[in-house]
Design a protein around this motif. Structure first.
Motif, mmCIF file in Angstrom:
data_model
loop_
_atom_site.group_PDB
_atom_site.id
_atom_site.type_symbol
_atom_site.label_atom_id
_atom_site.label_comp_id
_atom_site.label_asym_id
_atom_site.label_seq_id
_atom_site.Cartn_x
_atom_site.Cartn_y
_atom_site.Cartn_z
ATOM 1 N N PHE A 263 0.802 -1.226 0.000
ATOM 2 C CA PHE A 263 0.000 0.000 0.000
ATOM 3 C C PHE A 263 0.837 1.279 0.000
ATOM 4 O O PHE A 263 0.374 2.333 -0.440
ATOM 5 N N ASP A 264 2.087 1.244 0.495
ATOM 6 C CA ASP A 264 2.922 2.450 0.547
ATOM 7 C C ASP A 264 4.205 2.308 -0.261
ATOM 8 O O ASP A 264 5.154 3.051 -0.079
ATOM 9 N N LEU A 265 4.214 1.340 -1.167
ATOM 10 C CA LEU A 265 5.439 1.045 -1.902
ATOM 11 C C LEU A 265 5.896 2.231 -2.748
ATOM 12 O O LEU A 265 7.094 2.500 -2.876
ATOM 13 N N VAL A 266 4.952 2.944 -3.328
ATOM 14 C CA VAL A 266 5.274 4.115 -4.146
ATOM 15 C C VAL A 266 4.871 5.408 -3.450
ATOM 16 O O VAL A 266 5.595 6.410 -3.492
ATOM 17 N N SER A 267 3.723 5.391 -2.776
ATOM 18 C CA SER A 267 3.194 6.611 -2.169
ATOM 19 C C SER A 267 4.113 7.185 -1.092
ATOM 20 O O SER A 267 4.224 8.404 -0.940
ATOM 21 N N LYS A 268 4.797 6.307 -0.347
ATOM 22 C CA LYS A 268 5.675 6.832 0.698
ATOM 23 C C LYS A 268 6.867 7.584 0.098
ATOM 24 O O LYS A 268 7.370 8.532 0.701
ATOM 25 N N GLU A 269 7.304 7.143 -1.089
ATOM 26 C CA GLU A 269 8.402 7.844 -1.750
ATOM 27 C C GLU A 269 7.930 9.146 -2.376
ATOM 28 O O GLU A 269 8.702 10.101 -2.494
ATOM 29 N N PHE B 227 -1.169 -0.923 -6.983
ATOM 30 C CA PHE B 227 -1.892 -0.026 -7.888
ATOM 31 C C PHE B 227 -2.419 1.201 -7.148
ATOM 32 O O PHE B 227 -2.281 2.335 -7.623
ATOM 33 N N MET B 228 -3.022 0.991 -5.984
ATOM 34 C CA MET B 228 -3.528 2.118 -5.211
ATOM 35 C C MET B 228 -2.394 3.005 -4.738
ATOM 36 O O MET B 228 -2.545 4.231 -4.625
ATOM 37 N N SER B 229 -1.234 2.420 -4.474
ATOM 38 C CA SER B 229 -0.082 3.200 -4.041
ATOM 39 C C SER B 229 0.426 4.115 -5.149
ATOM 40 O O SER B 229 0.910 5.220 -4.887
ATOM 41 N N THR B 230 0.324 3.650 -6.403
ATOM 42 C CA THR B 230 0.736 4.508 -7.518
ATOM 43 C C THR B 230 -0.320 5.547 -7.852
ATOM 44 O O THR B 230 -0.005 6.588 -8.437
ATOM 45 N N THR B 231 -1.565 5.277 -7.477
ATOM 46 C CA THR B 231 -2.666 6.185 -7.804
ATOM 47 C C THR B 231 -2.788 7.317 -6.782
ATOM 48 O O THR B 231 -3.029 8.470 -7.152
ATOM 49 N N MET B 232 -2.623 6.993 -5.498
ATOM 50 C CA MET B 232 -2.802 7.975 -4.433
ATOM 51 C C MET B 232 -1.490 8.694 -4.108
ATOM 52 O O MET B 232 -0.413 8.121 -4.244
ATOM 53 N N SER C 28 -0.040 7.718 1.591
ATOM 54 C CA SER C 28 -0.120 6.304 1.964
ATOM 55 C C SER C 28 -1.403 5.995 2.726
ATOM 56 O O SER C 28 -1.968 4.906 2.586
ATOM 57 N N GLY C 29 -1.867 6.961 3.526
ATOM 58 C CA GLY C 29 -3.106 6.745 4.276
ATOM 59 C C GLY C 29 -4.289 6.523 3.359
ATOM 60 O O GLY C 29 -5.096 5.606 3.571
ATOM 61 N N SER C 30 -4.397 7.336 2.331
ATOM 62 C CA SER C 30 -5.484 7.182 1.361
ATOM 63 C C SER C 30 -5.351 5.872 0.604
ATOM 64 O O SER C 30 -6.349 5.181 0.343
ATOM 65 N N SER C 31 -4.124 5.510 0.258
ATOM 66 C CA SER C 31 -3.885 4.246 -0.439
ATOM 67 C C SER C 31 -4.341 3.067 0.401
ATOM 68 O O SER C 31 -4.997 2.145 -0.096
ATOM 69 N N LEU C 32 -4.028 3.087 1.691
ATOM 70 C CA LEU C 32 -4.409 2.001 2.581
ATOM 71 C C LEU C 32 -5.926 1.904 2.718
ATOM 72 O O LEU C 32 -6.496 0.802 2.669
ATOM 73 N N ILE C 33 -6.580 3.032 2.889
ATOM 74 C CA ILE C 33 -8.042 3.039 3.064
ATOM 75 C C ILE C 33 -8.747 2.455 1.847
ATOM 76 O O ILE C 33 -9.619 1.581 1.964
ATOM 77 N N TYR C 34 -8.370 2.920 0.658
ATOM 78 C CA TYR C 34 -9.027 2.434 -0.558
ATOM 79 C C TYR C 34 -8.701 0.961 -0.823
ATOM 80 O O TYR C 34 -9.555 0.214 -1.325
#
Length: 367
Positions: free
Chosen positions: A97-103, A184-189, A192-198
């Motif tokens: 969930f945070d693989l991309v969003s955290k970066e 996928f959600m991690s690249t979209t959001m 990371s919080g939003s990615s995890l929720i969705y």
């Protein structure tokens, strides 16, 4: 050179995963529930095996009371499969969930892409590192499961080892499916919080809501109630009182199921066949949208290796029930032929969502 960069990114992601607290925590929970599930399954297997051995040494006079097939040790893995549906899904989500969003949040992704590295190497490396970590985690779980069998003196034969390998493969596909969705959600959001929720919302929909649509209540509202046994067939079942006392315990004298020449019974079985086919069609359609349903269908076929069944009618207090009394163990080829469609459907989920994540990452505007 490209391969070296890809391997370097994958290696970094792999070690980041196995060193992270969330991975170690969820992996520890997965190990515990797998061991508990194995011990419970082995206990139930030993009880069933004892019943089978006793049944072979005595001749039962009760219709349908004789167990004609030796229980398979694959049934031990049914409890493990139940736990893997939830804990394995959570593990895949936690790793992706945070693989991309955290970066993106830390601005490190912009710095990374400013180096001589292609975007496809980055996303492929991240996915590969996660896949290897998931594979190692599941490999350890299966190793512990097999070791538990050996500790209890249970040794699988060649066919059972093949099916255990298939069980491990489809379990990996289930976990990888939710990892791909989280990626996928991690690249979209952007957060990371939003990615995890969705991702959790999608997980609940696919693993809880969609399977709920296939339950008995919903099915009855869609295709109607299951055909009832006609009164004509109930009347044909002769019931005689117990002559040893005043109680009215009942026994079966004859049954239209056993005679095989009842037109009413044939019509009833034809209606049941049509009803079952409708239910199966709806179930298979829903399974296309749920990796959990495909996984449960596959593991059910593997852990309960039965195919042909004989239905014996039994009347008690004017109520007819049916019990499966004879089962034929399905061979490996039969089981694989039965589950191949589910395996293909389960393969589509990680392929589709990783493809979406790949396209999203390649077109991402990094500022």
């Amino acid at each position: 050179m490209t391969g070296n960069r890809l391997f370097t990114i994958a290696q970094k992601e792999f070690f980041d995963h196995i060193r992270s607290r969330k991975f170690l925590l969820i992996f520890g929970i997965l190990l515990v529930v797998a061991i508990v599930g194995m011990i419970g399954g082995i206990s139930e297997y030993n009880k069933t095996l004892d019943q089978y051995n006793k049944g072979q040494s005595t001749i039962s006079s009760d219709i349908g009371g004789e167990m004609t097939e030796k229980p398979s040790i694959l049934g031990v893995f049914s409890s493990v499969a139940t736990y893997l549906v939830f804990v394995g899904g959570v593990l895949g989500i936690a790793m992706g969930f945070d693989l991309v969003s955290k970066e993106k949040e830390s601005k490190s992704l912009k710095i990374l892409l400013s180096h001589p590295v292609y975007r496809d190497e980055v996303i492929n490396g991240k996915a590969l590192g996660g896949i290897v970590a998931l594979g190692c985690a599941l490999g350890v779980v299966l190793f512990i499961a097999l070791a538990t069998l050996l500790v209890y003196g249970i040794i699988p034969d060649g066919n059972e080892l093949v099916l255990i390998a298939v069980f491990g493969g489809v379990s990996f596909l289930l976990i990888f499916s939710y990892f791909a969705i989280a990626l996928f959600m991690s690249t979209t959001m952007d957060e990371s919080g939003s990615s995890l929720i969705y991702t959790i919302i999608i997980f609940i929909v696919l693993s809880v809501l969609v399977p709920t649509l296939a339950n008995d209540t919903v099915m009855e509202n869609v295709i109607g109630s299951q055909p009832e046994l006609p009164q004509e067939l109930l009347d044909q079942m002769q019931i005689s009182p117990n002559s040893t006392g005043s109680s009215t315990a009942t026994v079966v004298v004859s049954s239209p199921v056993n005679t095989g020449n009842s037109d009413a019974w044939k019509k009833y079985t034809d209606r049941m066949q049509v009803y079952s086919e409708k239910r199966q069609m709806i179930h298979d359609t829903l399974a296309l949208f749920s990796p959990t349903m495909n996984y449960e269908a596959i593991t059910s076929s593997i852990t309960y290796r039965t195919s042909n069944t004989e239905m014996i009618g039994r009347s008690t207090n004017s109520v007819t029930s049916f019990s499966t009394t004879k089962t034929a163990s399905a061979g490996v080829e039969d089981i694989l032929g039965k589950i191949i469609a589910n395996i293909i459907a389960l393969l589509l989920f990680p392929a589709v969502f990783f493809g979406l994540a790949y396209m999203r990452f390649m077109r991402m505007d990094v500022r």
